[in-house]
Design an enzyme around this catalytic site. Structure first.
Site, PDB file in Angstrom:
ATOM      1  N   GLY A 164       0.809  -1.212   0.000  1.00  0.00           N
ATOM      2  CA  GLY A 164       0.000   0.000   0.000  1.00  0.00           C
ATOM      3  C   GLY A 164       0.842   1.262   0.000  1.00  0.00           C
ATOM      4  O   GLY A 164       0.417   2.316   0.463  1.00  0.00           O
ATOM      5  N   GLY A 165       2.065   1.156  -0.531  1.00  0.00           N
ATOM      6  CA  GLY A 165       2.915   2.336  -0.643  1.00  0.00           C
ATOM      7  C   GLY A 165       3.550   2.765   0.671  1.00  0.00           C
ATOM      8  O   GLY A 165       4.234   3.784   0.740  1.00  0.00           O
ATOM      9  N   GLU A 200      16.642   0.507  -3.819  1.00  0.00           N
ATOM     10  CA  GLU A 200      16.491   0.425  -5.271  1.00  0.00           C
ATOM     11  C   GLU A 200      16.827   1.755  -5.891  1.00  0.00           C
ATOM     12  O   GLU A 200      16.655   2.803  -5.271  1.00  0.00           O
ATOM     13  CB  GLU A 200      15.006   0.138  -5.609  1.00  0.00           C
ATOM     14  CG  GLU A 200      14.731  -1.299  -5.864  1.00  0.00           C
ATOM     15  CD  GLU A 200      13.273  -1.595  -6.150  1.00  0.00           C
ATOM     16  OE1 GLU A 200      12.455  -0.665  -6.335  1.00  0.00           O
ATOM     17  OE2 GLU A 200      12.953  -2.782  -6.185  1.00  0.00           O
ATOM     18  N   TYR A 202      15.917   4.841  -7.805  1.00  0.00           N
ATOM     19  CA  TYR A 202      14.625   5.505  -7.935  1.00  0.00           C
ATOM     20  C   TYR A 202      14.456   5.906  -9.397  1.00  0.00           C
ATOM     21  O   TYR A 202      15.238   6.694  -9.935  1.00  0.00           O
ATOM     22  CB  TYR A 202      14.579   6.729  -7.020  1.00  0.00           C
ATOM     23  CG  TYR A 202      13.278   7.486  -7.109  1.00  0.00           C
ATOM     24  CD1 TYR A 202      12.117   6.972  -6.513  1.00  0.00           C
ATOM     25  CD2 TYR A 202      13.192   8.707  -7.769  1.00  0.00           C
ATOM     26  CE1 TYR A 202      10.916   7.652  -6.600  1.00  0.00           C
ATOM     27  CE2 TYR A 202      11.993   9.394  -7.848  1.00  0.00           C
ATOM     28  CZ  TYR A 202      10.857   8.861  -7.265  1.00  0.00           C
ATOM     29  OH  TYR A 202       9.683   9.536  -7.349  1.00  0.00           O
ATOM     30  N   HIS A 235       1.217   6.620  -4.153  1.00  0.00           N
ATOM     31  CA  HIS A 235       1.481   5.231  -4.542  1.00  0.00           C
ATOM     32  C   HIS A 235       0.230   4.366  -4.582  1.00  0.00           C
ATOM     33  O   HIS A 235       0.310   3.139  -4.595  1.00  0.00           O
ATOM     34  CB  HIS A 235       2.536   4.576  -3.627  1.00  0.00           C
ATOM     35  CG  HIS A 235       3.839   5.323  -3.584  1.00  0.00           C
ATOM     36  ND1 HIS A 235       4.579   5.576  -4.719  1.00  0.00           N
ATOM     37  CD2 HIS A 235       4.512   5.888  -2.561  1.00  0.00           C
ATOM     38  CE1 HIS A 235       5.657   6.257  -4.380  1.00  0.00           C
ATOM     39  NE2 HIS A 235       5.636   6.466  -3.089  1.00  0.00           N
ATOM     40  N   LYS A 237      -3.276   3.392  -6.655  1.00  0.00           N
ATOM     41  CA  LYS A 237      -3.852   3.529  -7.990  1.00  0.00           C
ATOM     42  C   LYS A 237      -5.198   4.251  -7.949  1.00  0.00           C
ATOM     43  O   LYS A 237      -5.999   4.015  -7.048  1.00  0.00           O
ATOM     44  CB  LYS A 237      -4.026   2.138  -8.609  1.00  0.00           C
ATOM     45  CG  LYS A 237      -2.682   1.436  -8.796  1.00  0.00           C
ATOM     46  CD  LYS A 237      -2.845  -0.061  -8.972  1.00  0.00           C
ATOM     47  CE  LYS A 237      -1.472  -0.723  -8.945  1.00  0.00           C
ATOM     48  NZ  LYS A 237      -1.561  -2.182  -8.809  1.00  0.00           N
ATOM     49  N   ASN A 289       1.784  -9.699  -7.079  1.00  0.00           N
ATOM     50  CA  ASN A 289       0.623  -9.864  -6.213  1.00  0.00           C
ATOM     51  C   ASN A 289       0.000 -11.223  -6.496  1.00  0.00           C
ATOM     52  O   ASN A 289      -0.363 -11.527  -7.637  1.00  0.00           O
ATOM     53  CB  ASN A 289      -0.392  -8.744  -6.445  1.00  0.00           C
ATOM     54  CG  ASN A 289       0.138  -7.421  -5.930  1.00  0.00           C
ATOM     55  OD1 ASN A 289       0.691  -7.354  -4.837  1.00  0.00           O
ATOM     56  ND2 ASN A 289       0.006  -6.381  -6.716  1.00  0.00           N
ATOM     57  N   ARG A 291      -2.818 -12.631  -5.984  1.00  0.00           N
ATOM     58  CA  ARG A 291      -4.270 -12.591  -5.721  1.00  0.00           C
ATOM     59  C   ARG A 291      -4.965 -11.891  -6.861  1.00  0.00           C
ATOM     60  O   ARG A 291      -4.314 -11.381  -7.779  1.00  0.00           O
ATOM     61  CB  ARG A 291      -4.520 -11.804  -4.438  1.00  0.00           C
ATOM     62  CG  ARG A 291      -3.873 -10.428  -4.526  1.00  0.00           C
ATOM     63  CD  ARG A 291      -4.260  -9.501  -3.407  1.00  0.00           C
ATOM     64  NE  ARG A 291      -3.353  -8.355  -3.333  1.00  0.00           N
ATOM     65  CZ  ARG A 291      -3.451  -7.252  -4.056  1.00  0.00           C
ATOM     66  NH1 ARG A 291      -4.421  -7.108  -4.926  1.00  0.00           N
ATOM     67  NH2 ARG A 291      -2.571  -6.278  -3.936  1.00  0.00           N
ATOM     68  N   ARG A 337     -11.641   4.376  -9.921  1.00  0.00           N
ATOM     69  CA  ARG A 337     -11.981   3.967  -8.551  1.00  0.00           C
ATOM     70  C   ARG A 337     -12.788   5.093  -7.905  1.00  0.00           C
ATOM     71  O   ARG A 337     -12.277   6.203  -7.737  1.00  0.00           O
ATOM     72  CB  ARG A 337     -10.721   3.710  -7.737  1.00  0.00           C
ATOM     73  CG  ARG A 337      -9.872   2.592  -8.294  1.00  0.00           C
ATOM     74  CD  ARG A 337      -8.869   2.153  -7.260  1.00  0.00           C
ATOM     75  NE  ARG A 337      -7.910   1.229  -7.847  1.00  0.00           N
ATOM     76  CZ  ARG A 337      -7.094   0.457  -7.140  1.00  0.00           C
ATOM     77  NH1 ARG A 337      -7.107   0.518  -5.823  1.00  0.00           N
ATOM     78  NH2 ARG A 337      -6.252  -0.358  -7.718  1.00  0.00           N
TER      79      ARG A 337
END
Ligand code: ADP
Length: 446
Positions: A164-165, A200, A202, A235, A237, A289, A291, A337
């Site tokens: 979830g960011g 990482e 960026y 982060h 969507k 993910n 799922r 959304r």
């Protein structure tokens, strides 16, 4: 064969799963918290069981409560939806011990992919390209600094258990790396009980492109193209589309094959999403993910494949109902959304929906579980529905989206519909000329 499915979720996804089950002649059990007694899935399911108080930790996240509900109702499989227990390996182990099916992958695959450090190592082993970064966990600020200097700034400190960011911090230079490192660790510990972090590179202007995969237990692994989920806020969507305007057939087939080969190598079962950042024509794996995802309907729209149905087929040992050659992408789809939030401040707006009328017509799908008179409880996320538009091409999709947004009548709570109305006429959006930072700039956050 599965006779009865217990749906271990709430809201629109609980209803979505119920619908697929009914179309397969499978009985459904809706479980709910005390705050969700009036939920649509509870009304429509064949049976329902109250599994605890409003607090998710005592209801939707309570493994004993859900297993007990399976035993009471004689459900032979659980569909976890997304969120809650959907990526909880321990839950799958316990269901296995009780001889209750899990509509999803094995506990081991959930475990590997749930730990981002392990997932990245696995991805490399399976031949998936990853974002350049540390070789596993970074334990000290000194190590972080050495890495930062070699890789070059900016770098991103990420939590191994992140989701979830959360637990993600950018360091633009050596000066802010120590702080980013410490904050990410503290946040990760508080949110996930695990302070392991990794580093990482960026990426400055990537798009978020993810590949939908589906695999059965007969050795078949198929990809269903990509979803472009670059429009994000914090982060998270906000709007997703398929296909992405930046991929042609050749690029899609190439990354699709990398993913299906990897899934075959893994022996993966069920549906899954391999998430990438995409910059300058290159894909960089960020996570998988294990799922069904919130944005799965855009893929369903352009392929005509019911992903929940396929999940259930695979869980009962059947083959996928299609092969790679059967998958053809047709037209364009966009999902918005719709949250019960103020469209400018994004403050949640729980309350009673006085009037509710959703758009309809050709190419318009509304996945929602709300209705006139429904009270949105304040205890959960604020997603109240997903508007999914499908049309022959992107331009027609945008016209149809505009038409559909204008048909909404929702009174009593604030929603994010005005955000999409504001977005639609924007030239960059119309040209699909955006990266993962674009929306925040558009919203004046950057
Ligand atoms: P989470 O599981 O918390 O959602 P992800 O690894 O999926 O975390 O990343 C979420 C989002 O964060 C991505 O969609 C992207 O916007 C941003 N992000 C993640 N990794 C990087 C990176 N290396 N460079 C730039 N942005 C990143």
């Amino acid at each position: 064969m599965i006779q009865k499915v217990l749906i271990a979720n709430r809201g629109e996804i609980a209803l979505r799963i119920h619908r697929a089950c009914k179309e397969m002649g499978i009985a459904t059990v809706a479980v709910h918290s005390e705050a969700d007694r009036d939920a649509m899935a509870v009304r429509l399911a064949d049976e329902s069981v109250c599994i605890g108080p409003a607090s998710a930790s005592k209801s939707y996240l309570s493994i004993p409560a859900i297993v007990a509900a399976c035993e009471i109702t004689g459900a032979d499989a659980v569909h976890p939806g997304y969120g809650f227990l959907s990526e909880n390996a321990k839950f799958v182990d316990i269901l296995d011990e009780h001889n209750i099916g899990f509509i999803g992958p094995t506990a081991d695959h959930i475990r590997i992919m749930g730990d981002k450090i392990a997932a990245k190592a696995k991805a490399i082993e399976l031949g998936i390209p990853v974002v350049p970064g540390s070789d596993g966990e970074v334990k000290t600020v000194e190590d972080a600094l050495i890495l930062g200097r070699t890789m070059g700034f900016p770098v991103l400190v990420k939590a191994a258990s992140g989701g979830g960011g959360r637990g993600m911090k950018i360091a633009t230079s050596e000066d802010d790396l120590a702080e980013a490192f410490t904050t990410a660790r503290t946040e990760a510990k508080a949110a996930f009980g695990d302070d392991a972090v990794y580093i990482e590179k960026y990426l400055k202007k990537p798009r978020h492109i993810e590949i939908q995969v589906a695999c059965d237990t007969h050795g078949n692994a198929v990809h269903l193209g990509e979803r472009d989920c670059s429009l994000q806020r914090r982060h998270q969507k906000v709007l997703e589309e398929a296909p992405s305007t930046v991929l042609d057939e050749k690029a899609r087939a190439a990354i699709g094959k990398i993913c299906t080969d990897a899934m075959k190598g893994l022996g993966y079962r069920g549906v899954g999403t391999v998430e990438f950042l995409y910059e300058n024509g290159e894909f960089y794996f960020i996570e998988m993910n294990t799922r069904l995802q919130v944005e799965h309907p855009v893929t369903e729209a352009i392929t005509g494949i019911d992903l929940v149905r396929e999940q259930i087929r695979v869980a009962q040992g059947e083959k996928l109902s299609f092969t790679q050659d059967d998958v053809t992408l047709s037209g364009h789809a966009i999902e918005c959304r719709i949250n019960a939030e103020n469209a400018e401040t994004f403050t949640p707006s729980p309350g009673t929906i006085q009037t509710y009328h959703a758009p309809g017509g050709l190419g318009v799908r509304m996945d929602s579980a709300v209705y006139s008179g429904y009270t949105i409880p304040p205890h959960y996320d604020s997603l109240i529905g997903k508007l999914i538009i499908h049309a022959d091409d992107r331009e027609a999709c945008l016209m149809r989206l505009h038409r559909a947004l204008g048909e909404f009548a929702i009174d009593g709570v604030e929603t994010t519909i005005p955000l999409f109305e504001k977005l639609l006429p924007n030239e960059d959006f119309r040209a699909a000329d955006y990266d993962i930072h674009w929306l925040e700039k558009f919203l004046g956050m950057k």
